[in-house]
Design an enzyme around this catalytic site. Structure first.
Site, mmCIF file in Angstrom:
data_model
loop_
_atom_site.group_PDB
_atom_site.id
_atom_site.type_symbol
_atom_site.label_atom_id
_atom_site.label_comp_id
_atom_site.label_asym_id
_atom_site.label_seq_id
_atom_site.Cartn_x
_atom_site.Cartn_y
_atom_site.Cartn_z
ATOM 1 N N PRO A 124 -3.566 3.289 -0.191
ATOM 2 C CA PRO A 124 -4.390 2.652 -1.237
ATOM 3 C C PRO A 124 -3.532 1.074 -1.833
ATOM 4 O O PRO A 124 -2.864 1.156 -2.822
ATOM 5 C CB PRO A 124 -4.131 3.468 -2.460
ATOM 6 N N CYS A 125 -3.658 0.243 -0.655
ATOM 7 C CA CYS A 125 -3.020 -1.016 -0.751
ATOM 8 C C CYS A 125 -3.645 -1.875 -2.329
ATOM 9 O O CYS A 125 -3.080 -2.694 -2.852
ATOM 10 C CB CYS A 125 -3.195 -2.205 0.274
ATOM 11 N N HIS A 126 -4.798 -1.289 -2.784
ATOM 12 C CA HIS A 126 -5.506 -1.944 -3.741
ATOM 13 C C HIS A 126 -4.714 -1.616 -5.172
ATOM 14 O O HIS A 126 -4.999 -2.307 -6.164
ATOM 15 C CB HIS A 126 -6.835 -1.503 -3.992
#
Length: 160
Positions: A124-126
């Protein structure tokens, strides 16, 4: 080893899933209007990925169980592993992520590694934001990052 592609429509655009018979190697947003993948000859792992991502977008899934694989340096793998420790619907700054990988001076390198993540949503780089709390860079576009964070907060709020 042969690779396969499977597109899926989402509320925020088309995602292209790439993998082998056994692992998912890439989940990225693509800028095209329609899905362009065959429905036959697709390995089960790609179908499982698509089903789990669909459940995520429907607010029915917060974690993923299919096998993944990314190519990178030890540092990059450390950052990608640290990304997966950010809880659903929460955020962390690039600085916090650098501290989690015990490289507090490597904030820029963490940001660059975050940008090289090929497993959107699953790694989850977001969920990574600037130290000032503002949204910064996202390969899929800031509007998608904002949508994903809002979606997760809504789902988390409904399940409490």
């Amino acid at each position: 080893m042969e690779t396969y592609k499977l597109d899926m429509e989402t509320p925020i655009g088309v995602i292209e899933i790439v993998g082998t018979e056994t692992v998912i190697q890439s989940i990225l947003f693509v800028e095209r209007e329609e899905v362009q993948s065959p429905e036959s000859g697709i390995p089960n792992v790609l179908r499982q990925c698509k089903e789990e991502l669909d459940a995520y977008f429907q607010g029915e899934r917060m974690t993923f169980s299919f096998p993944t694989e990314q190519t990178g340096t030890t540092f990059q793998h450390d950052v990608w592993k640290a990304l997966q420790t950010i809880p659903y619907a929460e955020t962390a700054s690039y600085r916090e992520l650098a501290e989690r990988v015990e490289r507090p001076a490597a904030v820029r390198a963490v940001g660059a590694t975050n940008g090289r993540n090929k497993l959107s949503i699953v790694v989850p780089c977001h969920r990574v934001i600037g130290s000032n709390g503002k949204l910064t860079g996202y390969a899929g576009g800031l509007w998608r990052k904002e949508w994903l964070l809002h979606h997760e907060k809504q789902v988390a709020h409904q399940t409490q």
